[in-house]
Scaffold this motif. Structure first.
Motif, PDB file in Angstrom:
ATOM      1  N   TYR A 109       8.931   7.614  -5.294  1.00  0.00           N
ATOM      2  CA  TYR A 109       7.495   7.582  -5.582  1.00  0.00           C
ATOM      3  C   TYR A 109       7.240   7.535  -7.087  1.00  0.00           C
ATOM      4  O   TYR A 109       6.324   6.850  -7.552  1.00  0.00           O
TER       5      TYR A 109
ATOM      6  N   HIS B 177       0.835  -1.183   0.000  1.00  0.00           N
ATOM      7  CA  HIS B 177       0.000   0.000   0.000  1.00  0.00           C
ATOM      8  C   HIS B 177       0.882   1.250   0.000  1.00  0.00           C
ATOM      9  O   HIS B 177       1.903   1.289   0.694  1.00  0.00           O
ATOM     10  N   TRP B 178       0.448   2.262  -0.743  1.00  0.00           N
ATOM     11  CA  TRP B 178       1.275   3.459  -0.872  1.00  0.00           C
ATOM     12  C   TRP B 178       1.521   4.124   0.475  1.00  0.00           C
ATOM     13  O   TRP B 178       2.611   4.675   0.719  1.00  0.00           O
ATOM     14  N   TYR B 179       0.537   4.050   1.377  1.00  0.00           N
ATOM     15  CA  TYR B 179       0.708   4.739   2.648  1.00  0.00           C
ATOM     16  C   TYR B 179       1.769   4.084   3.522  1.00  0.00           C
ATOM     17  O   TYR B 179       2.303   4.713   4.446  1.00  0.00           O
ATOM     18  N   ALA B 180       2.105   2.830   3.232  1.00  0.00           N
ATOM     19  CA  ALA B 180       3.184   2.185   3.987  1.00  0.00           C
ATOM     20  C   ALA B 180       4.523   2.850   3.697  1.00  0.00           C
ATOM     21  O   ALA B 180       5.427   2.849   4.540  1.00  0.00           O
ATOM     22  N   THR B 181       4.640   3.429   2.487  1.00  0.00           N
ATOM     23  CA  THR B 181       5.903   4.070   2.116  1.00  0.00           C
ATOM     24  C   THR B 181       6.132   5.376   2.870  1.00  0.00           C
ATOM     25  O   THR B 181       7.248   5.893   2.871  1.00  0.00           O
ATOM     26  N   LEU B 182       5.098   5.914   3.497  1.00  0.00           N
ATOM     27  CA  LEU B 182       5.264   7.165   4.240  1.00  0.00           C
ATOM     28  C   LEU B 182       6.245   7.019   5.400  1.00  0.00           C
ATOM     29  O   LEU B 182       6.786   8.020   5.888  1.00  0.00           O
TER      30      LEU B 182
END
Length: 497
Positions: A103, A57-62
């Motif tokens: 990203y 999930h993209w939010y994990a990369t935060l």
């Protein structure tokens, strides 16, 4: 054995991304500034890219943002004199280019053929890194500028500037991840990997050969660079709009520094130096002392038959702008040029034009400290055929020798010799290939003079002629890759039933 919800968290699919994230963040702590380890610039993006591609999930990369900010804080704290707000803002800004490229790779690469996908990360990194270098920060935070300590890698700058180095570092990360992802189907990634391997081998072979075999063949001139320590922070006077009463109360102190500078310059002449210059703002000159100082410098040059590049902080009462400048005096006592530092954290009224002078010892030029962090700006001296660039500088203990090394990359790019004399830092001189000619640490020597026998002719380089061509190419390829990714994404959506 039955796997329970508790031990399911310990599977390789969940542990591996976390390990990659931690390795990438820890390695980033050793990229540039206080703890620069050149190989860390290769390790960090490799593992961070793996983390971004593994994250479901993209939010994990935060999670990468606070970790890289923490790594940057460790680097910046104590590295320079920063205001509290800067010490909290800059750690967020420092990894911005790398994070943006990560990203972009996550968004674009899955839609592209393997060959095109492999250059998304390096192309976009270099494009953004170059655009960031046009801001007041220059290459201060750039991965591309960290490789002076690896000579075979640093030589790539003679063809493609530091932008070629940044591309190769991040292309290595991209190809390594491509091979990891296709380890069960090596043939699919093979052609792309072979192209990379050929380019990588050619680049290092070129760099190693150039380092070992290319030597400037010209005669040398002895250059003396001098630092007389300051007993206090005179830059703080500028912060306070240069109050006349404070400056005048220290008139005898300033005169003592000036006298010692000329005394040491006399010793340098006696030792055979034909070119003499001082570290950044070493002479602090009050308005009422300006005319007398200029007469003294001109007479010193004339009586000794030398070129004197007097580096001074010329104060202006009641003003936040003072001239941080280099004034060149010729052997006939003439003032050849006066250059005011252009790339500065302090307000400056510089006209932005670098100056040169033709001499029996080649074409001499001057730039001041942070000017050297801007490849496109300094490239003007390469295009003009400068042979020797004198760089008076002022650093701090925490960023030595890294900040000096960043500026020395300009020598490899443009083929001219650089002598950088640094107050509160590491002074170094290199020839146009990047061979170290002399080195002196402010904190480890009591000798105020660094002597360097410097080649009087430059070494021609492609980058001096072509400038930022590789950065422009990366911008162009980034635009093409983004457009291609969008088009292929649209095509796939139309094919769905």
């Amino acid at each position: 054995m039955t796997r329970t919800p508790g031990n399911r968290l310990l599977t390789g699919a969940t542990v591996r991304p976390v390990i990659c994230l931690l390795i990438g963040a820890i390695a980033f702590t050793f990229v540039g500034w206080r703890y620069n380890v050149p190989i860390a610039a290769w390790i960090s993006p490799l593992f961070l890219l793996r983390y971004f591609r593994d994250a479901r999930h993209w939010y994990a990369t935060l999670a990468v943002i606070p970790l890289l900010a923490a790594a940057s804080y460790i680097q910046l704290a104590g590295g320079w004199d920063l205001d509290p707000w800067q010490l909290y803002l800059l750690p967020l800004l420092r990894p911005a280019v790398l994070v943006a490229a990560l990203y972009a790779d996550r968004a674009l690469s899955p839609r592209l053929p393997k060959g095109a996908a492999s250059i998304v990360f390096p192309s976009i990194y270099v494009a953004l890194d170059y655009l960031f270098s046009l801001t007041p920060f220059g290459t201060l935070f750039s991965i591309s500028a960290t490789q002076f300590g690896l000579p075979a890698v640093a030589q790539i700058a003679s063809i493609a500037g530091v932008w070629g180095i940044g591309f190769l570092i991040n292309w290595t990360a991209s190809i390594s991840n491509l091979l990891w992802e296709n380890r069960a189907r090596v043939r699919e990634a093979g052609p792309v990997a072979l192209v990379f391997a050929a380019v990588f081998a050619a680049a290092l072979l070129y760099g190693g050969a150039r380092t070992a075999l290319v030597r400037p063949g010209s005669e040398t001139v002895r250059v003396a660079s001098i630092t007389v320590p300051h007993p206090r922070d005179y830059w703080s006077w500028i912060d306070a709009a240069t109050p006349a009463d404070v400056v005048r109360s220290h008139a005898s102190e300033l005169m003592g520094i000036e006298n010692r500078l000329f005394e040491q310059s006399g010793k340098a002449v006696a030792a055979g130096s034909r070119v003499v210059f001082w570290s950044e703002g070493n002479a602090v000159v009050a308005p009422e002392r300006r005319s007398a100082f200029y007469r003294r410098a001109a007479e010193f040059s004339r009586s000794n038959g030398i070129y004197l590049a007097a580096s001074l902080l010329e104060l202006h009462y009641g003003s936040p702008i003072s001239d941080n400048k280099v004034v060149m005096f010729t052997p006939d006592g003439r003032q050849s040029f006066s250059y005011v530092k252009t790339k500065s954290w302090y307000p400056t009224d510089s006209d932005g034009r670098l100056a040169t002078i033709d001499t029996p010892y080649g074409r001499l030029a001057a730039a001041v400290c942070f000017d050297m962090d801007f490849p496109g700006f300094i490239n003007a001296l390469g295009r003009e055929g400068s042979d020797i660039v004198l760089v008076p500088s002022y650093d701090s203990a925490g960023i030595r020798p890294y900040h000096t090394e960043v500026g020395l990359m300009r020598a490899i790019e443009n083929g001219f010799s650089v002598v950088r004399q640094t107050n509160k830092g590491t002074s170094m001189a290199v020839d146009g290939v990047g061979h170290i000619l002399s080195r002196q640490d402010f904190f480890e020597t009591s000798d105020p003079i660094m002597f360097t026998d410097v080649p009087t002719q430059r070494v021609r380089t492609f980058d001096a002629w072509a400038g930022d061509w590789f950065a422009y190419s990366s911008i162009a390829s980034s635009v093409v890759l983004i457009a291609l990714s969008v088009l292929l994404g649209i095509r796939r959506r139309r094919r769905r039933p």
